[in-house]
Design a protein around this motif. Structure first.
Motif, PDB file in Angstrom:
ATOM      1  N   THR A   1     106.353  92.491 -48.390  1.00  0.00           N
ATOM      2  CA  THR A   1     106.107  91.115 -48.805  1.00  0.00           C
ATOM      3  C   THR A   1     106.539  90.111 -47.747  1.00  0.00           C
ATOM      4  OG1 THR A   1     108.244  91.045 -49.922  1.00  0.00           O
ATOM      5  CG2 THR A   1     106.348  91.724 -51.230  1.00  0.00           C
ATOM      6  N   SER A   2     107.376  90.543 -46.809  1.00  0.00           N
ATOM      7  CA  SER A   2     107.828  89.651 -45.739  1.00  0.00           C
ATOM      8  C   SER A   2     108.257  90.494 -44.539  1.00  0.00           C
ATOM      9  CB  SER A   2     109.001  88.787 -46.209  1.00  0.00           C
ATOM     10  OG  SER A   2     110.104  89.595 -46.596  1.00  0.00           O
ATOM     11  N   ARG A   3     108.362  89.851 -43.404  1.00  0.00           N
ATOM     12  CA  ARG A   3     108.784  90.539 -42.181  1.00  0.00           C
ATOM     13  C   ARG A   3     110.226  91.016 -42.321  1.00  0.00           C
ATOM     14  NH1 ARG A   3     111.148  89.529 -37.066  1.00  0.00           N
ATOM     15  NH2 ARG A   3     110.027  90.571 -35.348  1.00  0.00           N
ATOM     16  N   GLY A   4     110.493  92.242 -41.858  1.00  0.00           N
ATOM     17  CA  GLY A   4     111.865  92.721 -41.936  1.00  0.00           C
ATOM     18  C   GLY A   4     111.996  94.148 -41.455  1.00  0.00           C
ATOM     19  N   HIS A   5     113.241  94.625 -41.446  1.00  0.00           N
ATOM     20  CA  HIS A   5     113.525  95.981 -40.991  1.00  0.00           C
ATOM     21  C   HIS A   5     113.187  96.974 -42.105  1.00  0.00           C
ATOM     22  CE1 HIS A   5     115.901  99.539 -39.799  1.00  0.00           C
ATOM     23  NE2 HIS A   5     115.622  99.127 -38.574  1.00  0.00           N
ATOM     24  N   VAL A   6     112.558  98.081 -41.717  1.00  0.00           N
ATOM     25  CA  VAL A   6     112.102  99.094 -42.669  1.00  0.00           C
ATOM     26  C   VAL A   6     112.600 100.458 -42.217  1.00  0.00           C
ATOM     27  CG1 VAL A   6     110.116 100.152 -43.789  1.00  0.00           C
ATOM     28  CG2 VAL A   6     110.015  97.775 -43.065  1.00  0.00           C
ATOM     29  N   LYS A   7     113.090 101.243 -43.177  1.00  0.00           N
ATOM     30  CA  LYS A   7     113.452 102.631 -42.910  1.00  0.00           C
ATOM     31  C   LYS A   7     112.801 103.517 -43.962  1.00  0.00           C
ATOM     32  CE  LYS A   7     117.345 105.790 -42.167  1.00  0.00           C
ATOM     33  NZ  LYS A   7     118.819 105.944 -42.166  1.00  0.00           N
ATOM     34  N   ILE A   8     112.088 104.548 -43.504  1.00  0.00           N
ATOM     35  CA  ILE A   8     111.470 105.508 -44.421  1.00  0.00           C
ATOM     36  C   ILE A   8     112.025 106.888 -44.110  1.00  0.00           C
ATOM     37  CG2 ILE A   8     109.338 106.580 -45.211  1.00  0.00           C
ATOM     38  CD1 ILE A   8     107.857 104.051 -44.560  1.00  0.00           C
ATOM     39  N   THR A   9     112.652 107.499 -45.096  1.00  0.00           N
ATOM     40  CA  THR A   9     113.296 108.800 -44.953  1.00  0.00           C
ATOM     41  C   THR A   9     112.696 109.778 -45.957  1.00  0.00           C
ATOM     42  OG1 THR A   9     115.340 107.602 -44.427  1.00  0.00           O
ATOM     43  CG2 THR A   9     115.526 109.970 -44.796  1.00  0.00           C
ATOM     44  N   VAL A  10     112.579 111.042 -45.567  1.00  0.00           N
ATOM     45  CA  VAL A  10     112.066 112.082 -46.459  1.00  0.00           C
ATOM     46  C   VAL A  10     113.200 113.027 -46.839  1.00  0.00           C
ATOM     47  CG1 VAL A  10     110.446 114.004 -46.698  1.00  0.00           C
ATOM     48  CG2 VAL A  10     109.745 111.928 -45.515  1.00  0.00           C
ATOM     49  N   PHE A  11     113.287 113.363 -48.143  1.00  0.00           N
ATOM     50  CA  PHE A  11     114.309 114.260 -48.667  1.00  0.00           C
ATOM     51  C   PHE A  11     113.635 115.408 -49.409  1.00  0.00           C
ATOM     52  CE2 PHE A  11     116.060 110.018 -48.467  1.00  0.00           C
ATOM     53  CZ  PHE A  11     117.316 110.201 -47.901  1.00  0.00           C
ATOM     54  N   ASP A  12     114.326 116.555 -49.481  1.00  0.00           N
ATOM     55  CA  ASP A  12     113.812 117.646 -50.297  1.00  0.00           C
ATOM     56  C   ASP A  12     114.326 117.500 -51.725  1.00  0.00           C
ATOM     57  OD1 ASP A  12     116.423 118.572 -50.358  1.00  0.00           O
ATOM     58  OD2 ASP A  12     116.071 120.244 -49.007  1.00  0.00           O
ATOM     59  N   LEU A  13     114.011 118.491 -52.557  1.00  0.00           N
ATOM     60  CA  LEU A  13     114.337 118.411 -53.975  1.00  0.00           C
ATOM     61  C   LEU A  13     115.840 118.412 -54.226  1.00  0.00           C
ATOM     62  CD1 LEU A  13     112.864 118.295 -56.688  1.00  0.00           C
ATOM     63  CD2 LEU A  13     112.925 120.784 -56.771  1.00  0.00           C
ATOM     64  N   LEU A  14     116.611 118.931 -53.280  1.00  0.00           N
ATOM     65  CA  LEU A  14     118.074 118.968 -53.414  1.00  0.00           C
ATOM     66  C   LEU A  14     118.740 117.747 -52.804  1.00  0.00           C
ATOM     67  CD1 LEU A  14     118.700 122.745 -52.622  1.00  0.00           C
ATOM     68  CD2 LEU A  14     118.469 121.641 -54.858  1.00  0.00           C
ATOM     69  N   GLY A  15     117.955 116.785 -52.343  1.00  0.00           N
ATOM     70  CA  GLY A  15     118.516 115.580 -51.763  1.00  0.00           C
ATOM     71  C   GLY A  15     118.872 115.676 -50.301  1.00  0.00           C
ATOM     72  N   ARG A  16     118.478 116.756 -49.633  1.00  0.00           N
ATOM     73  CA  ARG A  16     118.785 116.922 -48.210  1.00  0.00           C
ATOM     74  C   ARG A  16     117.746 116.198 -47.360  1.00  0.00           C
ATOM     75  NH1 ARG A  16     119.283 123.391 -48.733  1.00  0.00           N
ATOM     76  NH2 ARG A  16     117.175 122.931 -49.513  1.00  0.00           N
ATOM     77  N   GLU A  17     118.194 115.472 -46.379  1.00  0.00           N
ATOM     78  CA  GLU A  17     117.289 114.725 -45.515  1.00  0.00           C
ATOM     79  C   GLU A  17     116.522 115.667 -44.601  1.00  0.00           C
ATOM     80  OE1 GLU A  17     117.921 111.853 -41.731  1.00  0.00           O
ATOM     81  OE2 GLU A  17     118.823 111.111 -43.598  1.00  0.00           O
ATOM     82  N   THR A  18     115.197 115.537 -44.584  1.00  0.00           N
ATOM     83  CA  THR A  18     114.375 116.377 -43.714  1.00  0.00           C
ATOM     84  C   THR A  18     113.835 115.615 -42.513  1.00  0.00           C
ATOM     85  OG1 THR A  18     112.337 115.904 -44.927  1.00  0.00           O
ATOM     86  CG2 THR A  18     113.676 117.750 -45.698  1.00  0.00           C
ATOM     87  N   GLY A  19     113.938 114.294 -42.519  1.00  0.00           N
ATOM     88  CA  GLY A  19     113.473 113.535 -41.367  1.00  0.00           C
ATOM     89  C   GLY A  19     113.382 112.048 -41.650  1.00  0.00           C
ATOM     90  N   VAL A  20     113.428 111.238 -40.595  1.00  0.00           N
ATOM     91  CA  VAL A  20     113.252 109.792 -40.678  1.00  0.00           C
ATOM     92  C   VAL A  20     111.896 109.468 -40.055  1.00  0.00           C
ATOM     93  CG1 VAL A  20     114.109 107.536 -39.983  1.00  0.00           C
ATOM     94  CG2 VAL A  20     115.728 109.354 -40.582  1.00  0.00           C
ATOM     95  N   LEU A  21     110.989 108.928 -40.861  1.00  0.00           N
ATOM     96  CA  LEU A  21     109.640 108.638 -40.388  1.00  0.00           C
ATOM     97  C   LEU A  21     109.543 107.302 -39.675  1.00  0.00           C
ATOM     98  CD1 LEU A  21     107.507 109.760 -43.471  1.00  0.00           C
ATOM     99  CD2 LEU A  21     108.374 111.119 -41.571  1.00  0.00           C
ATOM    100  N   LEU A  22     110.374 106.355 -40.087  1.00  0.00           N
ATOM    101  CA  LEU A  22     110.270 105.002 -39.534  1.00  0.00           C
ATOM    102  C   LEU A  22     111.620 104.325 -39.627  1.00  0.00           C
ATOM    103  CD1 LEU A  22     107.912 103.150 -38.482  1.00  0.00           C
ATOM    104  CD2 LEU A  22     107.881 102.148 -40.760  1.00  0.00           C
ATOM    105  N   ASN A  23     111.979 103.576 -38.583  1.00  0.00           N
ATOM    106  CA  ASN A  23     113.242 102.846 -38.601  1.00  0.00           C
ATOM    107  C   ASN A  23     113.112 101.682 -37.622  1.00  0.00           C
ATOM    108  OD1 ASN A  23     115.853 102.097 -39.134  1.00  0.00           O
ATOM    109  ND2 ASN A  23     116.806 103.775 -38.005  1.00  0.00           N
ATOM    110  N   GLU A  24     112.388 100.645 -38.057  1.00  0.00           N
ATOM    111  CA  GLU A  24     112.080  99.543 -37.160  1.00  0.00           C
ATOM    112  C   GLU A  24     111.667  98.309 -37.962  1.00  0.00           C
ATOM    113  OE1 GLU A  24     107.482 100.360 -36.008  1.00  0.00           O
ATOM    114  OE2 GLU A  24     108.948 101.781 -35.173  1.00  0.00           O
ATOM    115  N   THR A  25     111.431  97.216 -37.248  1.00  0.00           N
ATOM    116  CA  THR A  25     110.992  95.968 -37.879  1.00  0.00           C
ATOM    117  C   THR A  25     109.465  95.934 -37.963  1.00  0.00           C
ATOM    118  OG1 THR A  25     112.941  94.786 -37.074  1.00  0.00           O
ATOM    119  CG2 THR A  25     111.026  93.463 -37.710  1.00  0.00           C
ATOM    120  N   ARG A  26     108.946  95.525 -39.107  1.00  0.00           N
ATOM    121  CA  ARG A  26     107.504  95.411 -39.317  1.00  0.00           C
ATOM    122  C   ARG A  26     107.176  94.053 -39.935  1.00  0.00           C
ATOM    123  NH1 ARG A  26     104.163 100.070 -39.279  1.00  0.00           N
ATOM    124  NH2 ARG A  26     104.990 101.447 -37.652  1.00  0.00           N
TER     125      ARG A  26
END
Length: 521
Positions: A458-483
């Motif tokens: 809805t507005s300009r800002g920093h975005v982070k998108i992270t993927v987790f498995d079913l147990l809550g373990r992080e599998t990767g960070v897809l995005l971590n920047e301003t959009r």
């Protein structure tokens, strides 16, 4: 082989049933699955140990459950499978026959019958969850029409089916979610239904067939993916007819069609909605004049209000004889708005065709659409409301009579346009409203290895998108920047991950969103 249960959902349901019905275990209580079916009473549950059962099953005419198990050990994963391939006469019957008045729920059970049939049903109700129907002539076929039978499928896979995966009949209702349908050959569609709700399913075939045929109605199809597929001449990847049809947020990709990627026939006003879909690299069969466009809409009667075609994306599509993207109906007022057309300048056809001026009876409503590198935008023949579109250049579209100085995509037809140069300003590029809500989704979903993560800000800002498995373990960070504000895409590659359920989490300074991702290999 060690036996155990998989999934808390099944445990909870069984606990609720234990006090009211019997649980029959195979092979502990009876030696075969058929012996268990012969023994079950109403509301009983048949529990199957993991392994292969070489049987042909005939179910009783009552309400019962069949639940399989899954074992994970050093040799891999073992599921419960009914394999009728080597059973005498299995090719003329089916791996499972459900008689009239039966009502069955099947969980985590696979069916296999090479060159034979999978499940043939006369039942009142069949619910399948987490099951597979593999390498059969027909996957699941409902045999009786006008019975009000209910077919409900969750997380099921139909693959390598020689003719079709799923067949409903008039009067039946099909409700499928997170299912995969693949295979098919001959003249039969991969899936057919007469009343349906299809959500987040995948349809694909390497044979020249139609993926989905819908008759009767009503139908709601959302979040599904169609393709790749190449159809026969005069056939479409998806065909729907009659009343109350809604296609929303689906993806048509690499659909090579003989008639259309999506073909719709309607017989009543305000009954068709095609909203938020993506048509990517959908092309007509070469040199086939019946290939009309990515969407072909035809009214069966002269009705006042035709389909709503809104918020769709057409990218790199091409027809053969009529249009690249939309062939509008001649006898109803099609409402085409807020769509984007990109890179369809592969031939001399318009993005939208609205009929011959000698018989085009009803005008289009063509508002707030956008053309990017298309060359030929619209061939209009009747009076049209064509306001506030962006034609690829802020000087407006090129029209030999009405705007010969326009440098945008071409418009043809004897059309007395309602003022359409409103968009010919420097602000035309920014005329779309900013999103009002933070959103996160994946297309396709379920997916095999790779998918696109789509989100809106809805507005300009920093975005982070992270993927987790079913147990809550992080599998990767897809995005971590301003959009910037608006819609964006990022790519998720799950080729190194096992099949299963994952979660994508989008975080901004003020809010967060989570989307489910189902990886199926």
């Amino acid at each position: 082989m060690r036996w155990h249960w998989f999934g808390s959902f099944t445990l909870v349901l069984l606990a609720a049933h234990q006090t009211a019905a019997n649980i029959i275990r195979v092979p502990e209580d009876v030696a075969t699955v058929q012996a268990g079916l012969d023994r079950v009473a109403a509301n009983d549950t048949l529990l199957l140990q993991a392994g292969v059962y070489e049987e042909v099953l005939i179910a009783p005419a009552l309400r019962f459950w069949i639940i399989g198990s899954i074992v994970n050990d050093s040799t891999g994963t073992t599921r419960t499978q009914i394999d009728a391939t080597e059973v005498s006469d299995a090719d003329t019957t089916a791996a499972l026959l459900l008689p009239p008045n039966a009502s069955v729920r099947i969980e985590e059970v696979d069916f296999r019958n090479i060159s034979g049939r999978g499940i043939r049903s006369w039942a009142d109700s069949i619910i399948m969850q987490g099951s597979r129907v593999d390498s059969v002539v027909e996957g699941l076929r409902q045999m009786e029409a006008n019975t009000g039978a209910h077919i409900e499928l969750h997380r099921c896979t139909f693959r390598n089916n020689l003719q079709r995966c799923l067949s409903g009949r008039p009067g039946n209702f099909v409700d499928a979610e997170l299912c995969i349908f693949s295979g098919g050959s001959g003249d039969l569609p991969l899936v057919d239904a007469h009343r349906s709700r299809l959500r987040s399913c995948q349809f694909s075939s390497s044979s020249r067939i139609s993926l989905l045929i819908l008759g009767g109605g009503p139908h709601v199809v959302s979040g599904c993916t169609f393709g790749p597929v190449t159809t026969r001449a005069f056939s479409s990847a998806v065909r729907a007819e009659n009343s109350a049809i809604r296609f929303e947020n689906n993806v048509f990709s690499s659909c090579i069609y003989g008639y259309a990627a999506l073909e719709i026939y309607s017989n009543s006003a305000d009954s068709v909605e095609i909203i938020g879909n993506t048509f990517a690299s959908c092309h007509g069969l070469a040199d086939l004049p019946s290939a009309l466009g990515a969407i072909a809409y035809i009214s069966l009667n002269a009705i006042e209000t035709g389909p709503l075609i809104e918020g769709n994306l057409f990218s790199n599509c091409s027809g053969i004889s009529t249009a690249d993207d939309i062939m509008a109906d001649w006898s109803s007022i099609s409402r085409i708005r807020d769509n984007t057309f990109r890179n369809d300048s592969l031939n001399s056809l318009p993005s939208i065709y609205a009929g011959n001026p000698s018989w085009q009876m009803a005008p289009l409503t063509l508002i707030n659409n956008r053309w990017e590198n298309c060359g030929y935008a619209v061939d209009l023949s009747a009076a049209a409301d064509a306001r506030e579109n962006y034609w690829g250049h802020n000087s407006g579209p090129y029209h030999a009579a009405y705007n010969p100085e326009g440098q945008g995509d071409t418009i043809t037809g004897e059309v007395p346009f309602v003022p359409w140069l409103i968009d010919s300003t420097d602000e035309a590029e920014n005329r779309f409203e900013l999103p009002r809500e933070l959103t996160l989704a994946a297309y396709p979903n379920p997916f095999n290895a790779q998918t696109q993560i789509r989100f809106t800000l809805t507005s300009r800002g920093h975005v982070k998108i992270t993927v987790f498995d079913l147990l809550g373990r992080e599998t990767g960070v897809l995005l971590n920047e301003t959009r910037e504000a608006g819609s964006h895409d990022t790519h998720f590659d799950g080729s190194s991950l096992p099949s299963g359920l994952y979660f994508a989490r989008l975080e901004t300074a003020n809010a967060s969103r989570v989307a489910r991702l189902l990886l199926l290999k």
